[in-house]
Design an enzyme around this catalytic site. Structure first.
Site, short mmCIF file in Angstrom:
data_model
loop_
_atom_site.label_atom_id
_atom_site.label_comp_id
_atom_site.label_asym_id
_atom_site.label_seq_id
_atom_site.Cartn_x
_atom_site.Cartn_y
_atom_site.Cartn_z
N ASP A 1 1.05 -1.25 -0.05
CA ASP A 1 -0.22 -0.06 -0.14
C ASP A 1 0.99 1.24 -0.03
OD1 ASP A 1 1.18 -0.59 2.35
OD2 ASP A 1 -0.99 0.16 3.62
N HIS B 1 9.48 -0.08 9.21
CA HIS B 1 8.58 -1.24 9.16
C HIS B 1 8.64 -2.47 8.08
CE1 HIS B 1 6.31 0.59 12.45
NE2 HIS B 1 6.14 1.78 11.89
O1 NOS Z 1 0.54 5.68 13.44
C1 NOS Z 1 0.20 5.12 12.60
N1 NOS Z 1 -1.09 5.01 12.02
C2 NOS Z 1 -1.24 4.21 10.86
N2 NOS Z 1 -0.42 3.62 10.20
C3 NOS Z 1 0.93 3.57 10.64
C4 NOS Z 1 1.24 4.46 11.67
N3 NOS Z 1 2.52 4.35 11.90
C5 NOS Z 1 3.22 3.71 10.90
N4 NOS Z 1 2.00 3.35 9.94
C6 NOS Z 1 2.09 2.26 8.93
O2 NOS Z 1 1.37 1.05 9.07
C7 NOS Z 1 2.46 0.19 8.96
C8 NOS Z 1 2.94 -0.34 10.31
O3 NOS Z 1 1.96 -0.56 11.41
C9 NOS Z 1 3.62 0.70 8.24
O4 NOS Z 1 3.24 0.27 7.03
C10 NOS Z 1 3.52 2.20 8.29
O5 NOS Z 1 3.63 2.86 7.30
#
Ligand code: NOS
Length: 320
Positions: free
Chosen positions: A12, A244
């Site tokens: 994504d 991540h």
């Molecule tokens: O605070 C957040 N809210 C939503 N998505 C997030 C946040 N931080 C990182 N990611 C995204 O979700 C995945 C890891 O959980 C990663 O793909 C990151 O880009």
């Protein structure tokens, strides 16, 4: 060296997705045979556009992109999109021109089923977003979980707080029913949760190092990273970013950089803990039959050699 491992990245994009895709394209251990797209950091339509764009930036338009679903497994259309993490365009608000390429005719889940059938036991699916396409592949073909070599997924917060709320990590929260289908489908699964990825941080100094590289992918990433750094400073008060997706990509072909535990994982699908991932650690035989009884086990990453992972990611992005 043996044959390259065939991987399909379900993605994504997303700034850390862009990094992960570039790391994979620069890794001699793997052959990226396709991208499938999913909502999460952006809506699926934009995910497809960004996936095509990133392949054009990398000069790899030979790799097919199959568009995934626009809805959750229960046909939900009220999606949670993390544009506040990645920018409105998902790639750091850079106003890139639209890609020239088009996705293939087959849908993401159809492509996953087709490739797993074509190369039984050989395909690794690396899932970087909500797990809807993978769950649809499981539903589309009862043989999929047997045919797929391995599913390496970024998802869950094992025994730590989530990043959407204290209970839930973003990819699982995005489609908890799909995640539960995938965790219990019987495939060989490695789950890399934020309990692990939060240990791999690219600091502001590392970014300066990346900027010194003449590589076109490193230069591109330095342009889009600003939004991701600002978000981390704001949300976590750190001068760095969590890697991540690139960390998860490495788990697909350098699994010994991590240690694992094994057990059944179930996902909470409602209530205040919606999206919670709960691993049964096998330490007690329960008197009653539970929702974890007689379900297949998965591997869950528990530790990571963070310096080694960071170095590998940096090296592979810099040489580009
Ligand atoms: O605070 C957040 N809210 C939503 N998505 C997030 C946040 N931080 C990182 N990611 C995204 O979700 C995945 C890891 O959980 C990663 O793909 C990151 O880009």
């Amino acid at each position: 060296m043996g044959e390259r491992k065939k991987i399909i990245i379900d993605t994504d994009p997303g700034i850390d997705d862009a990094m992960a895709i570039f790391v994979a394209l620069n890794s001699p251990e793997v052959d990226v045979i396709g991208l499938t797209t999913i909502y999460g950091n952006v809506y699926t339509t934009l995910a497809t556009r960004n996936a095509l764009h990133l392949l054009e930036i990398a000069g790899r338009t030979d790799i097919p992109v199959a568009e995934g679903t626009h809805k959750t497994i229960l046909n939900g259309t009220k999606l949670r999109i993390a544009d506040f993490v990645h920018g409105e365009d998902g790639l750091g608000n850079q106003n890139f021109p639209p890609p020239k390429g088009k996705p293939i005719e087959k849908s993401g889940p159809e492509f996953l089923v087709e490739q797993a059938k074509l190369f039984p036991g050989e395909i690794t699916v690396v899932a970087l977003g909500p797990l809807t396409n993978i769950a649809l592949a499981v539903q589309l073909d009862p043989e999929f979980s047997k045919n797929v070599g391995q599913i390496v997924l970024l998802g869950g917060a094992f025994a730590v707080n989530g990043n959407v709320n204290p209970a839930s990590e973003a990819n699982i929260f995005g489609d908890p029913e799909a995640a539960d289908i995938v965790f219990t489908c019987g495939a060989d699964i490695i789950a890399v949760g934020i309990n692990v990825t939060h240990q791999v941080i690219m600091t502001a100094d590392d970014r300066d190092k990346l900027a010194l590289s003449k590589g076109k992918l490193a230069q591109y990433l330095c342009k889009i990273l600003g939004v991701y750094y600002s978000y981390h400073l704001d949300a976590y008060e750190i001068k760095g970013v969590y890697l991540h997706d690139p960390t998860t990509i490495l788990a697909a072909f350098l699994p010994s950089l991590f240690t694992y535990t094994e057990g059944v994982v179930r996902v909470q699908t409602n209530g205040i803990t919606k999206g919670l991932t709960l691993l049964y650690n096998n330490r007690k035989r329960f008197e009653e039959v539970t929702e974890w009884s007689d379900k297949p086990s998965v591997k869950v990453a528990v530790t990571v050699d963070a310096p080694a992972v960071l170095k590998l990611i940096m090296d592979r992005l810099m040489e580009s």
